[in-house]
Design a protein around this motif. Structure first.
Motif, PDB file in Angstrom:
ATOM      1  N   VAL A 142     -21.044   4.786  -4.603  1.00  0.00           N
ATOM      2  CA  VAL A 142     -21.583   6.065  -5.061  1.00  0.00           C
ATOM      3  C   VAL A 142     -20.526   6.879  -5.808  1.00  0.00           C
ATOM      4  O   VAL A 142     -20.740   7.334  -6.923  1.00  0.00           O
ATOM      5  CB  VAL A 142     -22.163   6.872  -3.873  1.00  0.00           C
ATOM      6  N   SER A 143     -19.338   7.038  -5.187  1.00  0.00           N
ATOM      7  CA  SER A 143     -18.299   7.884  -5.792  1.00  0.00           C
ATOM      8  C   SER A 143     -17.450   7.139  -6.820  1.00  0.00           C
ATOM      9  O   SER A 143     -16.862   7.763  -7.703  1.00  0.00           O
ATOM     10  CB  SER A 143     -17.376   8.445  -4.714  1.00  0.00           C
ATOM     11  N   ASP A 196     -11.777   9.746  -1.373  1.00  0.00           N
ATOM     12  CA  ASP A 196     -11.921  11.047  -2.007  1.00  0.00           C
ATOM     13  C   ASP A 196     -10.509  11.589  -2.224  1.00  0.00           C
ATOM     14  O   ASP A 196      -9.765  11.809  -1.258  1.00  0.00           O
ATOM     15  CB  ASP A 196     -12.741  11.984  -1.114  1.00  0.00           C
ATOM     16  N   ASP A 208     -16.047   3.004  -3.392  1.00  0.00           N
ATOM     17  CA  ASP A 208     -17.353   3.345  -2.848  1.00  0.00           C
ATOM     18  C   ASP A 208     -18.366   3.239  -3.984  1.00  0.00           C
ATOM     19  O   ASP A 208     -18.103   3.727  -5.096  1.00  0.00           O
ATOM     20  CB  ASP A 208     -17.304   4.777  -2.302  1.00  0.00           C
TER      21      ASP A 208
END
Length: 123
Positions: free
Chosen positions: A46-47, A52, A44
């Motif tokens: 952003v991450s 996650d 991702d």
């Protein structure tokens, strides 16, 4: 493209109907297993992660808890307690929330056996 693999261990018991070495298999017996769950994907932006890792850890713990120290013959949606069925069962426990699931392997280190499942779509 990246791959992320995470493992968990579980111990369980079962019986098994078979034609070779049938006597011992029909009696209740147990094994220690190791499951390897592999995801594939792009991070991702952003991450920087393909998933996650807290979500992955939570889902793997749920799958482990459903199998660890259980009598596999009593798990309704498993079928016979084979390594093949264990792979597919773990896959089903994860697939709804982990879209980039690539494979599930179950290993019995004591006999060096390994079965890998790539999902029903790969069949």
């Amino acid at each position: 493209m990246y791959e992320l693999t995470k493992q968990f261990r579980f111990d369980c018991a079962h019986t098994l109907e078979r034609t070779i070495d049938a006597e011992g298999s029909r009696r209740i017996h147990g094994h220690s297993f190791r499951a390897e769950v592999t995801l594939r994907g792009r991070p991702d932006p952003v991450s920087g992660m393909i998933i996650d890792t807290a979500l992955l850890a939570r889902k793997l713990e749920q799958a482990r808890d459903a199998l660890d120290h259980r009598f596999l013959d009593e798990i309704n949606d498993l079928g016979p307690g084979t390594m093949e069925n264990l792979c597919a069962y773990i896959w089903r426990k994860l697939e709804d929330e982990i879209s980039n699931l690539h494979s599930v392997a179950v290993l019995r280190d004591s006999t060096e056996d390994r079965v890998t499942y790539f999902g029903a779509a790969a069949a």
